[in-house]
Design an enzyme around this catalytic site. Structure first.
Site, PDB file in Angstrom:
ATOM      1  N   GLY A  43       0.904  -1.169   0.003  1.00 22.93           N
ATOM      2  CA  GLY A  43       0.000   0.057   0.049  1.00 22.93           C
ATOM      3  C   GLY A  43       0.803   1.151   0.158  1.00 22.93           C
ATOM      4  O   GLY A  43       1.969   1.356   0.537  1.00 22.93           O
ATOM      5  N   PHE A  47       1.388   9.794   3.241  1.00 23.15           N
ATOM      6  CA  PHE A  47       2.484   9.852   4.336  1.00 23.15           C
ATOM      7  C   PHE A  47       3.151   8.635   4.525  1.00 23.15           C
ATOM      8  O   PHE A  47       3.734   8.412   5.772  1.00 23.15           O
ATOM      9  CB  PHE A  47       1.679  10.334   5.423  1.00 23.15           C
ATOM     10  CG  PHE A  47       0.754  11.566   5.546  1.00 23.15           C
ATOM     11  CD1 PHE A  47       1.426  12.675   5.797  1.00 23.15           C
ATOM     12  CD2 PHE A  47      -0.756  11.794   5.028  1.00 23.15           C
ATOM     13  CE1 PHE A  47       0.919  13.724   5.788  1.00 23.15           C
ATOM     14  CE2 PHE A  47      -1.084  12.836   5.143  1.00 23.15           C
ATOM     15  CZ  PHE A  47      -0.396  13.938   5.371  1.00 23.15           C
ATOM     16  N   ASP A 164     -15.177   5.591  10.716  1.00 24.80           N
ATOM     17  CA  ASP A 164     -15.075   5.395   9.250  1.00 24.80           C
ATOM     18  C   ASP A 164     -15.233   3.726   8.918  1.00 24.80           C
ATOM     19  O   ASP A 164     -14.408   3.198   8.469  1.00 24.80           O
ATOM     20  CB  ASP A 164     -13.294   5.615   8.927  1.00 24.80           C
ATOM     21  CG  ASP A 164     -13.129   5.828   7.520  1.00 24.80           C
ATOM     22  OD1 ASP A 164     -14.117   6.108   6.829  1.00 24.80           O
ATOM     23  OD2 ASP A 164     -12.056   5.731   7.015  1.00 24.80           O
TER      24      ASP A 164
END
Length: 674
Positions: A43, A47, A164
């Site tokens: 991934g 950041f 989320d």
């Protein structure tokens, strides 16, 4: 394969033998923290990167390493990202003991980058499932609700809102098909002030409720909204924003369902509609309310009705043990009782024979209901009492060695003292502000110690029901306690990764033991108070010298968290119970492994050794107790009757009676009837 950790490297994969990255020339880190070997980038983000890695301390099992390596520093967005990254580590550390939440393995800094290491969950996200196999039917939606609502109950009980929940943040675990909730990067603690200025968008478009998108405010009902929106996506295959008509102010998902030739039970549809109401006050306020409503809906063909678990045993918490939500927590230290508890006769404390398990306490007779025992011969162990009265999971039990009484602790924040002969409660102690994790009675029977999620240890006068001391010093939940046989020393283990030693008669701190690389789940002490044993999240059993506070031995072998340790009365045998579904028996003197006991189908939560040093009992999330011969490692008896996880076990000092604490909110007392 080994991966370059330079976040700007365009081709980070390198051969195993590499020392320097072939692409960017960066020195390759063979093992982060001497343990985690990055092997593949899985991934990328603004950041940093996420790597698949192997854990050399756990037989090279896979784990996930998240790297925080922003391109610029000092900006508002950078500071926010640091905050979210650290917050995810904090939340995973608090919540990772739940089997449907990834376990945090480590959080550290290396060469100015932050790293978070967590359990690898192999499987597909719910979004990937829909893309591959098409929309869910109503049975699959109901099954998903039954699996995920207990997870939300758990995190909300801990005071955390996920904020989320989306189809991409739920992974269907390959090994048992259970949904696992991931990505706690924006999770929020109930008690925290709002961290986001008005206008900050927190959550995912279409799945986040309006209160999050406008101001970052969130409540348990906000997570329920997101769960509802997730269900609407799964049942229609469409994004939630395309299912809502802003001009009419209503959801159009039923119309979409008709277009694809599907239908939904009206009552299940009404439940989904209430989950996604715009107004917070019109939604369900807790996961428990949704569970109750779901139970009332007629069973759907192919669905999992109510809370009944289906198929083979899995590593998740068994159904039916829901935590009470929305309960007001208060500190209520009881006044001195106007009358002392009744005087009680002292049962026989004679040592049991080594050749067979021992007989019974006076006054305990007749099998209790649903107490089933399978074994090799005879009538074996029988359930003679089922004690009810706690309103939540019973986490711990311990016998008073001087009177026929039993002490229990529960997530309902109370301790109860029971009359074993009548099965009635003598009295309850209310003093912990959050759930009780363990209880211990001193060898003299006069002192009771308890610890809990309120970060403290409480010491009580057991005869009077009066609070003597509150021991403060731990920074996180206190998970375990042990009282020395001499009655002068108390040890406490905590999620803050420390063990503290206290002078019991003064309530004063003597020393703090550090060196554990994960939260401490359990402590035990030898009868001479010279040696302490601990276990915890790092899968290790650690042996400490009390006098010097020195760690003298580390025992490796468990493949998952060590939930409890126990020491035999003769101080020769050490037992460790683990989330890896085994009990290991060790020589305390040499540290050598004697036996590995494996018959439980889920994690082992509790273990105790009888006074004969020959009989061991274990309790598991599979709902059973098992009685073993420590000399041969042979399973002798399986005790069934609990309808949920067995969280704690204890032997009476005479070895003839066992008590078990369960998430089914009961305590069972078992007597040897051979």
């Amino acid at each position: 394969m080994i991966c370059c950790l330079n976040p700007n490297c365009t081709r980070p994969e390198n051969p195993d033998s590499g020392k320097v990255c072939l692409s960017c020339g960066t020195l390759l880190i063979q093992q982060l923290r001497g343990r985690y070997r990055p092997v593949k980038v899985i991934g990328r983000g603004g950041f940093g990167r996420t790597y698949l890695a192997t854990d050399t301390d756990r037989l090279n099992t896979y784990c996930v390493v998240k790297q925080f390596a922003p391109q610029t520093q000092g900006t508002k967005s950078f500071n926010k990202a640091v905050q979210l990254f650290e917050q995810e580590a904090l939340r995973l550390n608090e919540l990772g003991e739940h089997p449907q939440i990834p376990t945090l393995l480590a959080y550290f800094e290396h060469e100015q980058y932050l790293y978070l290491v967590q359990q690898m969950v192999e499987g597909r996200t719910l979004y990937q499932e829909v893309q591959k196999t098409g929309p869910y039917n109503e049975s699959a939606i109901r099954a998903l609700l039954n699996d995920l609502l207990p997870v939300l109950q758990f995190i909300h009980e801990q005071g955390v809102i996920h904020r989320d929940i989306t189809p991409t943040n739920v992974i269907r675990r390959k090994v048992d098909s259970k949904p696992v909730l991931i990505d706690f990067g924006v999770a929020k603690q109930f008690s925290e002030t709002i961290l986001y200025e008005p206008g900050t968008r927190i959550g995912t478009e279409g799945f986040a409720p309006i209160e999050q998108l406008r101001s970052g405010q969130a409540y348990p009902s906000s997570d329920l909204y997101s769960l509802g929106a997730t269900c609407l996506h799964l049942i229609t295959g469409c994004k939630p924003e395309s299912l809502y008509n802003p001009l009419e102010g209503r959801w159009m998902w039923r119309e979409k369902l008709q277009q694809i030739g599907r239908s939904c039970h009206p009552e299940l549809g009404n439940l989904l509609d209430r989950l996604v109401k715009d107004l917070v006050s019109e939604r369900f306020q807790s996961a428990g309310e949704v569970v109750a409503e779901l139970r009332r809906i007629p069973s759907l063909e192919g669905a999992v009705p109510g809370w009944v678990s289906q198929g083979s045993a899995s590593s998740r918490l068994p159904s039916g043990g829901s935590l009470p939500l929305g309960k007001e927590r208060k500190i209520s230290i009881p006044p001195m009782p106007t009358t002392k508890p009744p005087k009680m006769s002292v049962p026989s404390l004679s040592q049991p024979r080594l050749t067979k398990p021992p007989g019974s306490l006076s006054g305990l007779s007749g099998p209790g209901r649903s107490g089933l025992v399978s074994g090799t011969k005879g009538t074996g162990w029988q359930c003679v009492r089922e004690l009810t009265g706690h309103s939540s999971w019973v986490t711990a039990v311990d016998f008073n060695p001087k009177t026929p009484t039993l002490v229990s602790g529960s997530l309902d924040d109370t301790l109860k003292i029971w009359n074993l002969q009548s099965g009635q409660v003598f009295y309850s102690l209310e003093g912990h502000a959050r759930g009780v994790n363990e209880v211990k009675v001193s060898a003299g029977g006069q002192v009771l110690a308890s610890c809990g999620d309120d970060d403290v240890v409480k010491v009580w006068n057991l005869a009077e029901g009066a609070l003597l001391y509150v021991l403060k010093g731990h920074l996180r939940d206190v998970t375990s306690i042990a009282i020395g046989a001499k009655g002068f020393l108390l040890a406490s283990g905590s999620e803050d990764m420390t063990i503290k030693l206290w002078k019991l008669d003064k309530g004063s701190l003597l020393k703090t033991l550090t060196g554990s690389s994960g939260m401490v789940k359990t402590v035990a002490m030898t009868s001479d108070e010279g040696t302490l044993v601990s276990g915890g999240l790092d899968n290790k059993v650690r042996v400490w010298e009390v006098g010097t506070a020195r760690q003298v031995r580390v025992l490796s072998g468990h493949m998952n968290t060590v939930n409890q340790v126990a020491i035999s009365r003769d101080n020769r045998l050490l037992a460790s119970a683990s989330k890896d579904r085994t009990i290991r028996l060790w020589s305390l003197r040499s540290g050598s492994l004697i036996h590995t006991l494996s018959d439980h189908t889920q994690e082992v939560n509790g273990v105790a050794i009888a006074a004969d040093n020959r009989t061991l009992v274990s309790g598991s999330s599979d709902g059973t107790l098992k009685v073993w011969d420590t000399q041969t490692g042979q399973l002798k008896y399986t005790l069934t009757g609990h309808t949920n996880s067995v969280l704690g076990v204890a032997f009476h000092p005479n070895g003839r009676v066992i008590a078990s604490a369960s998430a089914d909110k009961t305590i069972r007392v078992w007597r040897w009837a051979g």
